[in-house]
Design an enzyme around this catalytic site. Structure first.
Site, PDB file in Angstrom:
ATOM      1  N   CYS A 432       0.828  -1.204   0.000  1.00  0.00           N
ATOM      2  CA  CYS A 432       0.000   0.000   0.000  1.00  0.00           C
ATOM      3  C   CYS A 432       0.860   1.249   0.000  1.00  0.00           C
ATOM      4  O   CYS A 432       1.936   1.283   0.584  1.00  0.00           O
ATOM      5  CB  CYS A 432      -0.955   0.003   1.189  1.00  0.00           C
ATOM      6  SG  CYS A 432      -0.171  -0.340   2.762  1.00  0.00           S
ATOM      7  N   ASP A 433       0.350   2.263  -0.687  1.00  0.00           N
ATOM      8  CA  ASP A 433       0.993   3.571  -0.695  1.00  0.00           C
ATOM      9  C   ASP A 433       0.651   4.281   0.611  1.00  0.00           C
ATOM     10  O   ASP A 433      -0.456   4.111   1.133  1.00  0.00           O
ATOM     11  CB  ASP A 433       0.490   4.376  -1.902  1.00  0.00           C
ATOM     12  CG  ASP A 433       1.273   5.652  -2.082  1.00  0.00           C
ATOM     13  OD1 ASP A 433       2.441   5.566  -2.481  1.00  0.00           O
ATOM     14  OD2 ASP A 433       0.723   6.731  -1.815  1.00  0.00           O
ATOM     15  N   LYS A 434       1.582   5.062   1.122  1.00  0.00           N
ATOM     16  CA  LYS A 434       1.339   5.729   2.402  1.00  0.00           C
ATOM     17  C   LYS A 434       0.361   6.889   2.255  1.00  0.00           C
ATOM     18  O   LYS A 434      -0.701   6.914   2.874  1.00  0.00           O
ATOM     19  CB  LYS A 434       2.650   6.240   2.997  1.00  0.00           C
ATOM     20  CG  LYS A 434       2.473   6.985   4.327  1.00  0.00           C
ATOM     21  CD  LYS A 434       3.772   7.550   4.819  1.00  0.00           C
ATOM     22  CE  LYS A 434       4.204   8.761   4.004  1.00  0.00           C
ATOM     23  NZ  LYS A 434       3.304   9.932   4.209  1.00  0.00           N
TER      24      LYS A 434
END
Length: 1011
Positions: A432-434
């Site tokens: 997942c992207d932050k």
């Protein structure tokens, strides 16, 4: 042709496919699109001279200018590290402006000549993306059939059914195949849309200089060598080497993932630098946030960095989900079983030399001549083999998945592809992207520090009364601020300014407009990335003394301060001990991933206090006479519920990995705050940077990714390598793309992952490339999606167990009666009705069992795990054995007089149906109560009533050759069905105990309790 010939014969000799030098560094073979007549060489001697002319061993700065048709050659830079392939644009980023202009024969004040545009157009085409040639609908349908062994098996079964006269079976099989084909065709069309969506992100118009005239034209008309200009709000129309810049800031988040705009300049950058550090180039599709500039187009269309995303998406093949792979394996096993049945029954029938006419006799009338009994034996065996294949399986699976899609839509998750619903339950790693996924994508002040005070915003407390030093720090942050409140009362501006203004409400202070009411701004210097600060000066009310406020990076502000603020009456000198104390506290805050903004003030104007840095050609330093007030620490806070979702995912054996473009410290701090499993041995054990990934080959990366939780400073290509490395370890990978409005850099990784998850606020490109879209941008929704996926897979196993047990029981009865030369226990119409039960409503109802929340305690299903597990096989054999044994009991009892009457066959038929309905009830989920699946109860009761109608209504009696049963007979059959239910309850209790035992052995119950 002389190499130093200064007379240009044609523009195609100059450019070739992409300008001559570009053929040296476009790696994929598909990029070499040379048209006839466009080759820069026409003979072996010319080719040899051409290669010599482009010898890359001499850099431009040391070799004498080599020319080909009067065009200086620009040698390619050294190979870029492993993680970033060299592109056209990367070459020109490190080349001086003069050489670029000389290479393209372009004057920055004149531009290209219109006379050469047609020739250039024939060579380079338009500045747009073109998909590969479309495939016909017939070819797509053929690929869908050929790509699925189950479809091939069912198609063969339909053909055989027509041959042996089972038209009903053939029609039902054909309908199920058509449904599968329709779903496959729709999925293919959606895949094409993801490529079409990229074209919509390319700006429509641009400002072009040609023939010394400035015009506005379609961006698709641009050619390499064109001169373009752009200002605030414009999107860059192609990859451009910058010629002039004026305070130019460009938002490159669509490519690099960096949330902050990047300052651009005309100076060449170092060779081989990452995409986000190429300051001398503006990339197609990026947005000008501040300033203006001009540049020369160096690459267009698919050859831009933006186009590389397009090409990558085209080259990524669609992956089959674990369910599709399991279905393929099941089809192969069913094929083997069918051929085995055909061989065995044919052999038995031929060896016994008996007639099989009775099998196909309804009402005593035979339709096949007796002398072909051996051929009939073969046909009968084939018909039974077709019956062994649950032709309703694809349609039941489709309906189950479709209902799962509807349920997911109610939980704010749109699933675009039906197989993806089940695949969600197999996810073992979530990348997942932050920003925007785990966090809210907005800065928020969490701490305020002064030399003597400290305040935490996030602690629950009454409205605080700030000390004079805290109040001064807050006021400077609001006055030295470019954010404003719009008509709707929403604060808009840079994220840092919005955060500094929003904190006023915590202390009950007035808004920015009211706070500035008594402050008259006389001068203002906007935020500058080189000075890392913003400053304003003005007067308060009637006080004519001009005061100067500044905010910025602590390392910039603190050296300019000679005192620190406690109150208006107390401003002690800032000695070295105090400086060390401030720096120590700041380092501690930074290590937690906080971003610090320091505040200070002084007396004087912006021009007087910063004259040493703002004057042209100045070399001095700013005046050191400021008073340090304090600093505010801010961060992009995690989304609500994300921490709990991650904890639940960990308890279910799903690993969560963060991939971000931010710094290492920020990523690790957020990961720890969210409860992600970050290794604590050493400061960087659980983190890997993009630079470190570049230094690894695929094997090394594959060995390292298993222990990494945070990947920092990454690019889109890094994301793809990470996903590939995880997949090579057998993981089923889900990739989430963040919700940036214009971000497209996640699209290739979304498509490459087993499951791509896009945010509802993301780009059309990301949403089209993804398999699942989270409408509410809520990471916690993934937890519900995985739970739904796991439940759907278990439901598929439930109805598969029911279908296979019914088919095996039918085949076993017929085969045993054949072997022992007994009368046929079931006629053709009765077998047809049983087949409808097997593929009809009761089977469909098993696919809608409510979600069992305990499935989240189960580990993810391995990618290569079969759909027919030992537990499912045990259930199939148990159910089939119960049906066969109890039906044989009735059958043999009724044959005790040596004849098979209508009543005897009706008793056998009704017994089989009752036992089959009991099997349907008891094949529901282990955690599903008897009344929880109301649809299953309804369909079983309906089937029970229909069976009674077949026995007692005269019309159906003549069709199915049944006879009305006495109440005593019916009671006997119901008692046998009750016995079957009790036996199944014993089996279900054993399966529950076995499941708990396996949980204890694997430790999942302990993990779930900890979570």
């Amino acid at each position: 042709m002389a190499l130093v010939d200064k007379k240009r014969s044609s523009i195609s000799d100059l450019h070739g496919p992409r300008h001559p030098a570009s053929s040296l560094f476009i790696p994929p073979a598909k990029y070499h699109k040379r048209r006839p007549g466009n080759s820069p060489v026409s003979s072996p001697s010319d080719e040899k001279a051409y290669k010599q002319n482009y010898d890359p061993s001499f850099p431009p700065s040391t070799q004498r200018p080599r020319v080909y048709n009067a065009y200086p050659v620009i040698s390619p830079p050294p190979p870029i590290p492993h993680g970033d392939l060299e592109t056209v644009t990367s070459k020109y980023a490190s080349v001086p402006i003069e050489e670029v202009l000389s290479f393209f024969r372009t004057d920055p004040t004149v531009g290209l000549s219109s006379s050469i545009v047609p020739t250039l157009r024939a060579t380079h085409g338009y500045n747009e993306f073109s998909s590969s040639s479309s495939i016909s609908a017939f070819r797509k349908i053929f690929d869908t059939i050929y790509g699925s062994p189950l479809n091939l098996l069912l198609l063969g079964s339909a053909a055989i059914s027509v041959i042996v006269g089972n038209i009903d079976d053939a029609v039902s099989i054909t309908i199920s195949i058509l449904i599968v084909l329709t779903v496959g065709f729709v999925q293919e069309r959606r895949s094409e849309k993801s490529l079409e969506a990229l074209n919509r992100l390319v700006p429509h118009y641009c400002h072009l200089l040609r023939d010394s005239r400035q015009t506005t034209v379609l961006a698709s008309e641009l050619l390499p060598g064109d001169i373009v200009s752009f200002t605030v709000g414009d999107r860059i129309p192609a990859d451009v080497r910058l010629l002039t810049t004026l305070d130019l800031y460009i938002d490159e988040s669509s490519l690099t993932g960096e949330a902050h705009a990047v300052r651009k300049s005309t100076d060449p950058c170092a060779r081989g630098v990452p995409l986000g550090e190429r300051s001398s180039v503006a990339f197609m599709g990026t947005l000008v946030r501040n300033g203006k500039g001009t540049g020369i187009v160096v690459s267009t269309g698919e050859y831009t960095e933006f186009g590389a995303v397009f090409t990558t998406m085209q080259n990524i093949e669609e992956k089959r989900t674990p369910l599709q792979s399991s279905m393929d394996e099941l089809a192969k096993k069913l094929s083997t079983l069918s051929f085995g049945i055909i061989g065995a029954i044919c052999l038995i029938g031929i060896m016994q030399h008996r007639s099989w006419l009775g099998m196909f006799t309804i009402g005593g009338r035979s339709w096949i001549i007796h002398w072909v009994h051996n051929l009939i034996a073969i046909y009968f065996a084939v018909s039974l083999a077709v019956a062994a294949i649950p032709e309703g399986l694809p349609i039941v699976t489709t309906v189950t998945l479709a209902l799962g899609v509807l349920r997911m839509a109610g939980r704010k998750a749109i699933v675009k592809k039906l197989p993806s619903v089940e695949a969600l339950g197999s996810i073992s790693v979530i990348c997942c992207d932050k920003t925007g996924t785990l966090t809210r994508n907005e800065q928020s002040v969490t701490e305020i520090h002064t030399v003597t005070d400290f305040f935490r915003i996030d602690l629950p407390q009454l409205q605080p009364t700030p000390s004079p030093a805290l109040l001064k720090t807050i006021q400077i942050g609001s006055i030295c601020n470019a954010a404003v409140r719009n008509r709707d009362g929403i604060i808009v501006g840079r994220s840092t300014d919005v955060a500094l203004l929003s904190v006023l409400g915590v202390f009950g202070l007035p808004s920015q407009k009211e706070a500035r009411f008594n402050f008259n701004v006389l001068a203002e210097r906007p935020f500058n990335s080189e000075l890392k600060s913003m400053a304003v000066s003005g007067t308060h009310g009637s006080d004519t003394r001009e005061i100067y406020y500044i905010k910025g990076a602590l390392e910039v502000i603190l050296p300019r301060c000679t005192a620190y603020y406690i109150s208006e009456e107390s401003m002690p000198a800032l000695d070295e001990a105090t400086r060390l104390l401030i720096c120590t506290k700041a380092e501690t805050a930074s290590s937690r991933g906080l971003r610090l903004v320091a505040m200070a003030y002084g007396f004087g104007s912006v021009s007087s206090l910063e004259k040493d840095t703002t004057a042209p050609g100045a070399t001095g330093s700013p005046q050191r006479n400021l008073v340090f007030a304090g600093y505010q620490a801010m961060m992009d806070p995690p989304r609500k519920g994300v921490s709990d979702a991650i904890s639940s995912l960990h308890s279910g054996g799903v690993r969560v990995v963060m991939i971000t473009g931010d710094a290492v410290e920020t990523g690790l701090a957020i990961a720890r705050q969210l409860g992600m499993l970050v290794h604590t041995k050493g400061p960087r054990t659980g983190c890997l940077t993009g630079k470190e990934i570049d230094e690894m080959d695929d094997r090394m990366l594959r060995d390292r990714v298993d222990g990494i939780t945070v990947f920092a400073r990454t690019t889109p290509r890094h994301k793809m390598r990470i996903v590939s490395a995880l997949q090579s370890r057998g993981a089923v990978v889900a990739m989430t793309g963040d919700g940036g409005k214009w971000r497209v850099n996640d699209a290739p990784a979304l498509k490459m992952a087993d499951i791509g998850v896009a945010m509802g606020s993301g780009t059309d490109v990301a949403k089209e490339a993804a398999d699942v879209i989270l409408v509410d941008d809520n990471f916690s929704t993934i937890l519900a999606a995985i739970e739904e996926g796991k439940s759907i897979f278990h439901n598929i196993q439930h109805f598969l167990a029911f279908q296979l047990s019914t088919a095996i029981a039918t085949l076993t009865l017929i085969t045993l009666s054949t072997i022992f030369r007994l009368s046929n226990p079931l006629n053709a119409m009765q077998i047809l009705f049983i087949n409808i039960l097997m593929d009809g409503p009761p089977s469909q109802s098993l696919g809608v069992d409510p979600a069992d929340h305990s499935v989240m305690r189960r580990p993810p299903r391995p990618k290569d795990a079969p759909i027919i597990t030992k537990q499912v096989l045990f259930r199939v054999l148990f159910s089939a054995s119960v049906i066969v044994l109890l039906t044989l009991f009735v059958y043999i009892h009724e044959l005790s007089d040596g004849q098979m009457s209508r009543r005897d066959q009706t008793m056998t038929f009704t017994c089989f149906v009752f036992l089959d309905l009991a099997s349907a009830l008891q094949n529901r989920g282990l955690g599903c109560g008897l009344t929880q699946n109301k649809m299953l109860l309804t369909t079983v009761l309906t089937s029970f009533v229909v069976q009674l109608a077949l026995v007692y209504i005269p019309i159906t009696q003549s069709v199915f050759q049944t006879e009305a049963l006495r109440a005593r007979d019916l009671f006997t059959l119901l008692c046998l069905a009750a016995i079957s239910i009790l036996l199944h309850e014993v089996r279900r209790g054993y399966e529950r105990q076995d499941e708990r035992r396996r949980d204890r052995e694997q430790g999942w119950d302990r993990v779930a309790n900890i979570a």
